[in-house]
Structures are given as C-alpha cells and as structure tokens.
Design an enzyme around this catalytic site. Structure first.
Site, mmCIF file in Angstrom:
data_model
loop_
_atom_site.group_PDB
_atom_site.id
_atom_site.type_symbol
_atom_site.label_atom_id
_atom_site.label_comp_id
_atom_site.label_asym_id
_atom_site.label_seq_id
_atom_site.Cartn_x
_atom_site.Cartn_y
_atom_site.Cartn_z
ATOM 1 N N LYS A 188 0.853 -1.188 0.000
ATOM 2 C CA LYS A 188 0.000 0.000 0.000
ATOM 3 C C LYS A 188 0.885 1.233 0.000
ATOM 4 O O LYS A 188 1.546 1.541 0.991
ATOM 5 C CB LYS A 188 -0.914 0.026 1.236
ATOM 6 C CG LYS A 188 -2.011 1.074 1.074
ATOM 7 C CD LYS A 188 -2.574 1.572 2.378
ATOM 8 C CE LYS A 188 -1.741 2.642 3.041
ATOM 9 N NZ LYS A 188 -1.599 3.883 2.283
ATOM 10 N N GLY A 239 7.397 4.929 7.597
ATOM 11 C CA GLY A 239 6.533 6.084 7.862
ATOM 12 C C GLY A 239 6.855 6.706 9.202
ATOM 13 O O GLY A 239 7.975 6.573 9.717
ATOM 14 N N GLU A 263 10.577 1.292 9.789
ATOM 15 C CA GLU A 263 11.574 2.311 9.416
ATOM 16 C C GLU A 263 10.891 3.652 9.643
ATOM 17 O O GLU A 263 10.017 4.047 8.867
ATOM 18 C CB GLU A 263 11.934 2.174 7.933
ATOM 19 C CG GLU A 263 12.855 1.025 7.625
ATOM 20 C CD GLU A 263 14.281 1.274 8.070
ATOM 21 O OE1 GLU A 263 14.652 2.436 8.294
ATOM 22 O OE2 GLU A 263 15.017 0.293 8.206
ATOM 23 N N CYS A 299 13.798 10.947 6.081
ATOM 24 C CA CYS A 299 14.023 10.448 7.441
ATOM 25 C C CYS A 299 15.474 10.634 7.863
ATOM 26 O O CYS A 299 15.774 10.860 9.018
ATOM 27 C CB CYS A 299 13.657 8.981 7.506
ATOM 28 S SG CYS A 299 14.527 8.003 6.248
ATOM 29 N N GLU A 399 10.577 16.019 14.655
ATOM 30 C CA GLU A 399 10.942 15.852 13.240
ATOM 31 C C GLU A 399 10.080 16.818 12.421
ATOM 32 O O GLU A 399 8.848 16.762 12.474
ATOM 33 C CB GLU A 399 10.674 14.412 12.790
ATOM 34 C CG GLU A 399 11.095 14.178 11.351
ATOM 35 C CD GLU A 399 10.673 12.808 10.827
ATOM 36 O OE1 GLU A 399 9.549 12.369 11.116
ATOM 37 O OE2 GLU A 399 11.470 12.193 10.098
HETATM 38 P P1 NAD Z 1 2.750 8.317 7.711
HETATM 39 O O1 NAD Z 1 3.094 7.547 8.927
HETATM 40 O O2 NAD Z 1 1.747 9.380 7.820
HETATM 41 O O3 NAD Z 1 2.212 7.337 6.555
HETATM 42 C C1 NAD Z 1 2.995 6.280 6.070
HETATM 43 C C2 NAD Z 1 2.078 5.222 5.462
HETATM 44 O O4 NAD Z 1 1.277 4.649 6.493
HETATM 45 C C3 NAD Z 1 1.098 5.755 4.420
HETATM 46 O O5 NAD Z 1 1.013 4.810 3.376
HETATM 47 C C4 NAD Z 1 -0.195 5.850 5.196
HETATM 48 O O6 NAD Z 1 -1.363 5.789 4.396
HETATM 49 C C5 NAD Z 1 -0.087 4.624 6.082
HETATM 50 N N1 NAD Z 1 -0.930 4.654 7.286
HETATM 51 C C6 NAD Z 1 -1.329 5.735 7.999
HETATM 52 N N2 NAD Z 1 -2.061 5.330 9.057
HETATM 53 C C7 NAD Z 1 -2.120 3.978 9.012
HETATM 54 C C8 NAD Z 1 -2.708 2.975 9.830
HETATM 55 N N3 NAD Z 1 -3.405 3.287 10.930
HETATM 56 N N4 NAD Z 1 -2.572 1.685 9.499
HETATM 57 C C9 NAD Z 1 -1.838 1.347 8.390
HETATM 58 N N5 NAD Z 1 -1.269 2.246 7.575
HETATM 59 C C10 NAD Z 1 -1.387 3.548 7.872
HETATM 60 O O7 NAD Z 1 4.123 8.876 7.131
HETATM 61 P P2 NAD Z 1 4.362 9.844 5.883
HETATM 62 O O8 NAD Z 1 3.871 11.201 6.233
HETATM 63 O O9 NAD Z 1 3.894 9.201 4.627
HETATM 64 O O10 NAD Z 1 5.950 9.836 5.811
HETATM 65 C C11 NAD Z 1 6.755 10.619 6.618
HETATM 66 C C12 NAD Z 1 7.373 9.820 7.738
HETATM 67 O O11 NAD Z 1 8.013 8.658 7.224
HETATM 68 C C13 NAD Z 1 8.457 10.611 8.445
HETATM 69 O O12 NAD Z 1 8.342 10.416 9.824
HETATM 70 C C14 NAD Z 1 9.738 9.973 7.915
HETATM 71 O O13 NAD Z 1 10.837 10.150 8.744
HETATM 72 C C15 NAD Z 1 9.334 8.555 7.757
HETATM 73 N N6 NAD Z 1 10.212 7.851 6.805
HETATM 74 C C16 NAD Z 1 11.130 6.958 7.283
HETATM 75 C C17 NAD Z 1 12.018 6.325 6.414
HETATM 76 C C18 NAD Z 1 13.048 5.356 6.920
HETATM 77 O O14 NAD Z 1 13.621 4.611 6.114
HETATM 78 N N7 NAD Z 1 13.349 5.333 8.211
HETATM 79 C C19 NAD Z 1 11.960 6.609 5.050
HETATM 80 C C20 NAD Z 1 11.015 7.532 4.600
HETATM 81 C C21 NAD Z 1 10.144 8.144 5.478
#
Ligand code: NAD
Length: 510
Positions: A188, A239, A263, A299, A399
């Site tokens: 997803k 995320g 991650e 991230c 962050e």
């Molecule tokens: P987010 O947590 O808002 O969303 C990430 C994903 O999770 C999306 O696909 C979203 O639809 C899904 N999601 C949201 N709520 C959910 C739930 N209850 N159940 C299942 N899925 C759900 O993050 P974002 O805004 O898309 O991305 C930014 C974040 O991601 C930042 O904190 C960033 O640091 C992190 N990130 C980490 C890495 C890494 O490798 N460590 C890489 C990229 C981004």
C-alpha cells in the site's frame, strides 16, 4: 485516449486522461466499491486525476491472490525469481523518464533527482538476487550420531506500507527483499503520491506471475485492513513514529503474532568539530539535509547541526549564503534546486513549526517564507536556517520533515554527545573532524543506526540501514533484511548404525 506524446506539458503528457488502476491477482482494477480519491499537484495545487480508494474487501482480495500465488512463486526457485527481477529492471529502465516525471508531478521532488532515484532502484533490483544467492544455513556439531542443520522458508504473504517522500523508489525497492526470498507481497503506497506506484503496478504485472505482487491504494483504513489481516504474518512499514506505534498495536490486536519491522522518523545530528574542513562540512550539511532531493522531507536528513562554538559563526554564514542562492520552483523544471512540499496540509504543519521556532526564541537566519517567483498555488517554502537553537525548543526535538535546519553551538565533547542523543530518534548521525580518535569515539557514542564520518546521506546497497530508539526496528537494504523475510527451522536427524543399515539393505536386495 488523447495522443499526448508530443506535448511539452508534463501533466498532459504523463497523466492526461490515463486511467490509474490497482494490481490485484494480476488484474488492473478499480476499487470494487467504485471509491476514488483526487490526487493533487503540489507544484500548482491543481487537481491531477482520480485514483482508486480501495475498500477493505479489495485488500482481502489482494491477500487472497497473494496467498494463492505464493507456493508456485517459492517453487520457482531463486533462478526463476531472478528472471522476473531482470524483466522488471528492463521495464523500469525503459520507463525511467515517465516514473521520474510522475514523482515530480505528484510529489514535487525535482525531476532530475527522481531520475537518480529510478536509477538507484534499478541497482537494487539487480542487487537483491546476488545477496539472496548468499543465503545459507548452518550445521551444528551438537552431538555425535546426530545431524542438526537449519533450513528456512518464506513467511508467505508480506504486507508493505510506504511513505510519500520517494514514491517510485519505495514502490520499486521496498517489496524486493520479500519477493526474492519467495514471499508474495501486498503493497500500500502513500495516499499523497500514488501515481508512480500505480504505473509501476502495471510493470510489476508484466514482470511477475499473477498475484505475486499486488498494489492497493488508499489511506489509513486500507492500511489497517492489511495490518489486521490474520493471514499476513510479516509486515514492513516505512513512515512516522505515530503510525508505526499504531501498526504495532493493531497488529497485536489482530490476535495473531506478527513480525513487524519499522523504518520511522529521524531528528539527526551532524557534528562539526573545530578542526573540520568547513567548506566540505557546509556542502555535507546541504547534501545530507536532502534539500535538493526532496525538500528535506527525508528520514535521514541532518536537521540538527551541532557546530563547535569556535567555528559556528563561519560555518553558519557560509551555509546561509549557499542556501540563499538556491532556486526554488516547479519540480518539472530541470534546473531547480528545490520543488514544493508534498501537500497543503504538510506545508501548513512545517510552517507552524517554523513559527514555533520564532516564538520560542530561535534566530531565523534565512528562509521560512514562500520564495518569490514560484508558481501560484504550489506549496513552496524557501530553505530555512535557525541559529541560537536550544535543546528544549520544539524545532530541536520534533521531526519537521521539511527544508528546515537548526544550528546549535557546543563547547565540549561530552556536551556534544549529550545534545546529539537528547531526542527520541536514533536514525543517522554525521561527524566532521580530521581527528581519528574524536571521529571514532563520537561514532561509538552517538546513538544512531547509521553514522558517517566526513560524509553524509550516502548509503550503499548492502549496508544495513535503520534506526535505534523510536527511529524503528530492523535494518533494511542488506543481507540482514533478507533473513527477516525467512523463518528458520532446525532439522534434527538421528543417524542410526550405518553398518547395520547396509546389511539390511544388502539382505533386502538378495
Ligand atoms: P505516515 O506515517 O503518515 O504514513 C505512512 C504510510 O502509512 C502511508 O502509506 C499511510 O497511508 C499509512 N498509514 C497511515 N495510518 C495507518 C494505519 N493506521 N494503518 C496502516 N497504515 C497507515 O508517514 P508519511 O507522512 O507518509 O511519511 C513521513 C514519515 O516517514 C516521516 O516520519 C519519515 O521520517 C518517515 N520515513 C522513514 C524512512 C526510513 O527509512 N526510516 C523513510 C522515509 C520516510
């Protein structure tokens, strides 16, 4: 469909009236309930197109398809699966410009950099089969007369949920280690940036047998349906910390024990010692902040610069003057340094955090506003530097996930280590010094999963990437990750008397 191959308008050319469909069981499909959501161009704020907003029933169908396909995919063996990877690499290479432009259009990351993301993704497709060929078992000399060895099997269906900031690269690379080890995948992608993942769904459908790879689009409810499906025992998430915690809880509430790797975010420190090469460190800070890749929405970005007081003024002045020369504009433009933030909501959140920096007493040295001469309606923010940042300020702790960097001066080594580690995150860190003792002592003490010495941001396929503390669980992009998609078992064989067995055999043949 209109012939758009000659137009110079990237939106008409690559989005136009094309239909974007999910991939379930080898079929390109709309949401079964007819649901759609509108995806927005962050460069202009204009509506781009409608994409499927799946129902939980679509997610269940995707898991059905993945389960059905898994046995044959595993039985195909590494060689057969590698052939599919080769096919995918060729297709991705062929669609390089299109995928990069879709990310510029849908996410706002500069198109030139997104081509680099696609090239990197091809390297990963080509790299995983080699790493997988190195997987082996163990034999234990535990007791005489017995043979103990390990064997491993894939989990079955892996659920993959990804973030918005590298849409095509994540859609290509994140499922690969699951797939090469014989699992099938339901992915997803992030709801803000679905276009490249949906285009890739078509390519995955061409390269892999039906059901091996499934792409289902939607928001939190759709992700939750994947997380709580009791048939999906292995989940991998990229995320935010908040969503990561929710996923751990919801996975447990499914009543099934699941292996969940996360991650998550970062608030990463880059440390500049007084003996550092200041010009190189400033370039390292800019590169490591990923300003020019994704507007700092990364991230791993070094969003906290801990600079020794002796060089803080020189370093900060150089940093500010470099960033003030940046060109911010439409991500379709080959020559911009930075595009817009991903969405209006995210722009508002980052702006609010910038305002908190000002109101809590930090010095806004540059940026923090909408640059001049950017397209109307887009979510632009100029590169922003704060000085005089104190550790208790919101901008020093949270962050921001945008083009905002905080400079903090320090005097002593222990003080630097305390400041660097005084956040909930532990993803990356970077140390700039010419002194070997200082460098390695700092690398040892900084609480982070990935530490650079006199470099930033660069990481290579095969080196484990991941965080400590709230930055996550698990390491990706490496042999360590492959093993997390396999469950090992020990096979214990009691060996009988070989002479007696031989005699039995001889008698039975006589
Ligand atoms: P987010 O947590 O808002 O969303 C990430 C994903 O999770 C999306 O696909 C979203 O639809 C899904 N999601 C949201 N709520 C959910 C739930 N209850 N159940 C299942 N899925 C759900 O993050 P974002 O805004 O898309 O991305 C930014 C974040 O991601 C930042 O904190 C960033 O640091 C992190 N990130 C980490 C890495 C890494 O490798 N460590 C890489 C990229 C981004």
């Amino acid at each position: 469909m209109e012939d758009t191959t000659t137009t110079t308008d990237p939106v008409r050319r690559w989005v136009g009236d094309r239909e974007f469909r999910m991939l379930i069981g080898g079929e390109l499909v709309a949401a079964s309930g007819g649901g759609t959501s509108t995806t927005i161009d962050p460069n202009t704020g204009a509506e781009l197109t409608e994409v499927p907003e799946a129902d939980p029933a679509d997610m269940a169908r995707a898991v059905d398809a993945a389960l059905e396909a898994q046995g044959a995919w595993e039985d195909l063996g590494l060689k057969g699966r590698t052939r599919c990877f080769e096919e995918l690499a060729a297709l991705v290479r062929e669609h390089r410009d299109e995928l990069a432009m879709l990310d510029a259009i849908d996410c706002g990351n500069p198109v030139a950099r997104m081509r680099f993301d696609v090239d990197l993704a091809v390297e990963y497709i080509e790299g995983w089969p080699g790493l997988a060929a190195g997987i082996n078992g163990q034999v234990f000399p535990a007791s005489p007369g017995n043979l103990h060895y390990t064997a491993s099997r894939p989990y079955g269906v892996v659920g993959r949920i990804t973030a918005f900031n590298h849409p095509a690269m994540f859609a290509i690379t994140r499922p690969l280690p699951s797939l090469i080890t014989g699992n099938t995948v339901v992915m997803k992608p992030a709801p803000q940036t679905p276009l490249s993942a949906l285009r890739l769904a078509e390519l995955f459908g061409q390269a892999f047998p039906p059901g091996v790879m499934n792409v289902v689009t939607g928001g939190a409810a759709v992700g939750d349906a994947l997380v709580t499906d009791p048939r999906v025992k292995r989940l991998a998430f990229t995320g935010s910390v908040g969503t990561g915690l929710t996923i751990q809880r919801r996975a447990a509430e499914s009543g099934v024990v699941k292996n969940v790797t996360l991650e998550l975010g970062g608030k990463n420190a880059m440390v500049v010692m007084p003996d550092a090469d200041i010009d190189a460190a400033v370039e390292g800070a800019i590169f490591g902040m990923n300003f020019t890749v994704c507007q700092g929405q990364s991230c791993g970005s070094n969003s906290r610069l801990l600079v020794h007081r002796d060089v803080a003024e020189e370093f900060t002045a150089l940093l500010v003057s470099r960033l003030e020369r940046f060109r911010v504009g439409s991500a379709y433009d080959e020559s911009v340094d930075m595009g817009p933030l991903v969405s209006a909501a995210h722009h508002e959140r980052v702006t609010r955090l910038v305002e908190s920096g000002v109101s809590e007493g930090a010095a806004l040295l540059t940026g923090g506003e909408r640059p001049a001469d950017v397209p109307a309606g887009g979510y632009y923010l100029s590169p922003t530097v704060f000085g005089d940042v104190r550790p208790e300020m919101t901008i020093a702790k949270e962050e921001i996930f945008g083009p905002v960097i905080s400079v903090m001066a320090f005097d002593g080594f222990d003080e630097m280590v305390r400041l660097a580690n005084d956040v909930e995150y532990g993803l990356t860190a970077s140390v700039w010094t010419r002194d070997l003792d200082v460098a390695h002592r700092a690398a040892h003490l900084l609480d982070a999963g990935y530490v650079w010495i006199n470099d930033s941001s660069r990481h290579y396929f095969g080196t484990p990437f991941g965080g400590t503390k709230n930055s996550g669980i698990g390491r990706e992009e490496s042999a360590d990750e492959l093993l997390t998609y396999l469950e090992s078992k020990v096979v214990h064989t009691r060996l009988g008397d070989a002479n007696a067995a031989f005699e039995r055999l001889a008698r039975s043949r006589a």
